[in-house]
Design a protein around this motif. Structure first.
Motif, PDB file in Angstrom:
ATOM      1  N   LYS A   1      60.335   7.440  62.754  1.00 40.88           N
ATOM      2  CA  LYS A   1      61.582   7.496  61.986  1.00 40.88           C
ATOM      3  C   LYS A   1      61.591   8.705  61.041  1.00 40.88           C
ATOM      4  O   LYS A   1      62.597   9.408  60.925  1.00 40.88           O
ATOM      5  CB  LYS A   1      61.740   6.204  61.196  1.00 40.88           C
ATOM      6  N   VAL A   2      60.452   8.971  60.406  1.00 36.74           N
ATOM      7  CA  VAL A   2      60.350  10.107  59.484  1.00 36.74           C
ATOM      8  C   VAL A   2      60.463  11.418  60.257  1.00 36.74           C
ATOM      9  O   VAL A   2      61.204  12.330  59.857  1.00 36.74           O
ATOM     10  CB  VAL A   2      59.029  10.050  58.689  1.00 36.74           C
ATOM     11  N   LEU A   3      59.725  11.539  61.370  1.00 32.62           N
ATOM     12  CA  LEU A   3      59.785  12.768  62.166  1.00 32.62           C
ATOM     13  C   LEU A   3      61.188  13.006  62.715  1.00 32.62           C
ATOM     14  O   LEU A   3      61.672  14.138  62.740  1.00 32.62           O
ATOM     15  CB  LEU A   3      58.771  12.702  63.309  1.00 32.62           C
ATOM     16  N   HIS A   4      61.834  11.950  63.142  1.00 34.30           N
ATOM     17  CA  HIS A   4      63.209  12.069  63.644  1.00 34.30           C
ATOM     18  C   HIS A   4      64.150  12.497  62.514  1.00 34.30           C
ATOM     19  O   HIS A   4      65.072  13.285  62.724  1.00 34.30           O
ATOM     20  CB  HIS A   4      63.658  10.737  64.259  1.00 34.30           C
ATOM     21  N   GLY A   5      63.884  12.007  61.331  1.00 37.12           N
ATOM     22  CA  GLY A   5      64.679  12.399  60.169  1.00 37.12           C
ATOM     23  C   GLY A   5      64.498  13.860  59.785  1.00 37.12           C
ATOM     24  O   GLY A   5      65.382  14.471  59.181  1.00 37.12           O
ATOM     25  N   HIS A   6      63.331  14.430  60.147  1.00 27.70           N
ATOM     26  CA  HIS A   6      63.076  15.840  59.850  1.00 27.70           C
ATOM     27  C   HIS A   6      63.615  16.765  60.940  1.00 27.70           C
ATOM     28  O   HIS A   6      63.326  17.957  60.943  1.00 27.70           O
ATOM     29  CB  HIS A   6      61.581  16.093  59.668  1.00 27.70           C
ATOM     30  N   GLY A   7      64.368  16.221  61.885  1.00 28.81           N
ATOM     31  CA  GLY A   7      65.029  17.074  62.854  1.00 28.81           C
ATOM     32  C   GLY A   7      64.454  17.058  64.260  1.00 28.81           C
ATOM     33  O   GLY A   7      65.012  17.693  65.144  1.00 28.81           O
ATOM     34  N   LEU A   8      63.334  16.397  64.477  1.00 29.82           N
ATOM     35  CA  LEU A   8      62.789  16.300  65.830  1.00 29.82           C
ATOM     36  C   LEU A   8      63.612  15.318  66.650  1.00 29.82           C
ATOM     37  O   LEU A   8      64.162  14.354  66.107  1.00 29.82           O
ATOM     38  CB  LEU A   8      61.343  15.798  65.812  1.00 29.82           C
ATOM     39  N   SER A   9      63.680  15.576  67.947  1.00 29.55           N
ATOM     40  CA  SER A   9      64.349  14.590  68.801  1.00 29.55           C
ATOM     41  C   SER A   9      63.475  13.349  68.861  1.00 29.55           C
ATOM     42  O   SER A   9      62.265  13.391  68.592  1.00 29.55           O
ATOM     43  CB  SER A   9      64.566  15.155  70.200  1.00 29.55           C
ATOM     44  N   MET A  10      64.075  12.226  69.231  1.00 30.98           N
ATOM     45  CA  MET A  10      63.335  10.966  69.293  1.00 30.98           C
ATOM     46  C   MET A  10      62.181  11.075  70.282  1.00 30.98           C
ATOM     47  O   MET A  10      61.065  10.627  70.007  1.00 30.98           O
ATOM     48  CB  MET A  10      64.270   9.818  69.680  1.00 30.98           C
ATOM     49  N   VAL A  11      62.409  11.697  71.422  1.00 29.34           N
ATOM     50  CA  VAL A  11      61.368  11.843  72.448  1.00 29.34           C
ATOM     51  C   VAL A  11      60.213  12.676  71.924  1.00 29.34           C
ATOM     52  O   VAL A  11      59.037  12.316  72.101  1.00 29.34           O
ATOM     53  CB  VAL A  11      61.961  12.473  73.731  1.00 29.34           C
ATOM     54  N   ASP A  12      60.509  13.791  71.236  1.00 29.98           N
ATOM     55  CA  ASP A  12      59.449  14.637  70.693  1.00 29.98           C
ATOM     56  C   ASP A  12      58.686  13.931  69.575  1.00 29.98           C
ATOM     57  O   ASP A  12      57.468  14.067  69.458  1.00 29.98           O
ATOM     58  CB  ASP A  12      60.034  15.950  70.170  1.00 29.98           C
ATOM     59  N   ALA A  13      59.394  13.169  68.748  1.00 27.35           N
ATOM     60  CA  ALA A  13      58.734  12.435  67.659  1.00 27.35           C
ATOM     61  C   ALA A  13      57.775  11.390  68.218  1.00 27.35           C
ATOM     62  O   ALA A  13      56.645  11.251  67.748  1.00 27.35           O
ATOM     63  CB  ALA A  13      59.772  11.772  66.761  1.00 27.35           C
ATOM     64  N   VAL A  14      58.214  10.680  69.250  1.00 24.97           N
ATOM     65  CA  VAL A  14      57.366   9.658  69.871  1.00 24.97           C
ATOM     66  C   VAL A  14      56.155  10.324  70.519  1.00 24.97           C
ATOM     67  O   VAL A  14      55.020   9.852  70.390  1.00 24.97           O
ATOM     68  CB  VAL A  14      58.173   8.842  70.907  1.00 24.97           C
ATOM     69  N   ARG A  15      56.379  11.420  71.209  1.00 26.55           N
ATOM     70  CA  ARG A  15      55.283  12.140  71.867  1.00 26.55           C
ATOM     71  C   ARG A  15      54.273  12.649  70.839  1.00 26.55           C
ATOM     72  O   ARG A  15      53.070  12.623  71.072  1.00 26.55           O
ATOM     73  CB  ARG A  15      55.853  13.290  72.684  1.00 26.55           C
ATOM     74  N   GLN A  16      54.755  13.094  69.697  1.00 25.69           N
ATOM     75  CA  GLN A  16      53.877  13.663  68.671  1.00 25.69           C
ATOM     76  C   GLN A  16      52.920  12.618  68.091  1.00 25.69           C
ATOM     77  O   GLN A  16      51.792  12.945  67.756  1.00 25.69           O
ATOM     78  CB  GLN A  16      54.692  14.300  67.555  1.00 25.69           C
ATOM     79  N   ILE A  17      53.345  11.369  67.964  1.00 27.00           N
ATOM     80  CA  ILE A  17      52.435  10.363  67.409  1.00 27.00           C
ATOM     81  C   ILE A  17      51.526   9.756  68.470  1.00 27.00           C
ATOM     82  O   ILE A  17      50.613   9.008  68.154  1.00 27.00           O
ATOM     83  CB  ILE A  17      53.178   9.240  66.657  1.00 27.00           C
ATOM     84  N   GLY A  18      51.774  10.100  69.752  1.00 26.22           N
ATOM     85  CA  GLY A  18      50.833   9.738  70.800  1.00 26.22           C
ATOM     86  C   GLY A  18      51.069   8.406  71.492  1.00 26.22           C
ATOM     87  O   GLY A  18      50.113   7.783  71.945  1.00 26.22           O
ATOM     88  N   ILE A  19      52.308   7.968  71.554  1.00 32.41           N
ATOM     89  CA  ILE A  19      52.622   6.760  72.320  1.00 32.41           C
ATOM     90  C   ILE A  19      53.728   7.089  73.312  1.00 32.41           C
ATOM     91  O   ILE A  19      54.398   8.109  73.181  1.00 32.41           O
ATOM     92  CB  ILE A  19      53.040   5.575  71.421  1.00 32.41           C
TER      93      ILE A  19
END
Length: 81
Positions: free
Chosen positions: A8-26
């Protein structure tokens, strides 16, 4: 819960939902399943839910044990042992 918050925080900083999910490793599917299960619950609500699920399982086992005991006693009373 923490990973959901991180997305939610990464998505709020402008990342797409897919990229945010990928970044945390799930996986995307895991993220959406977790989100569906927990919804917008806070930690206290999740903790309460887990406690209720444990209590439900404990009671289910107790009923199962009593049912089995009842069947054994019924058979013994009939003299079919």
């Amino acid at each position: 819960m923490t990973k959901l918050r991180q997305v939610k925080v990464l998505h709020g900083h402008g990342l797409s939902m897919v990229d945010a999910v990928r970044q945390i490793g799930i996986s995307r599917h895991m993220f959406y399943r977790w989100r569906k299960q927990s919804g917008e619950m806070n930690r206290a609500q999740l903790s309460r839910r887990k406690d209720l699920e444990k209590e439900k399982e404990r009671r289910r086992r107790a009923v199962s044990d009593l049912t089995l005991e009842n069947l054994v006693l019924t058979e013994a009373a009939r003299g079919n042992f």
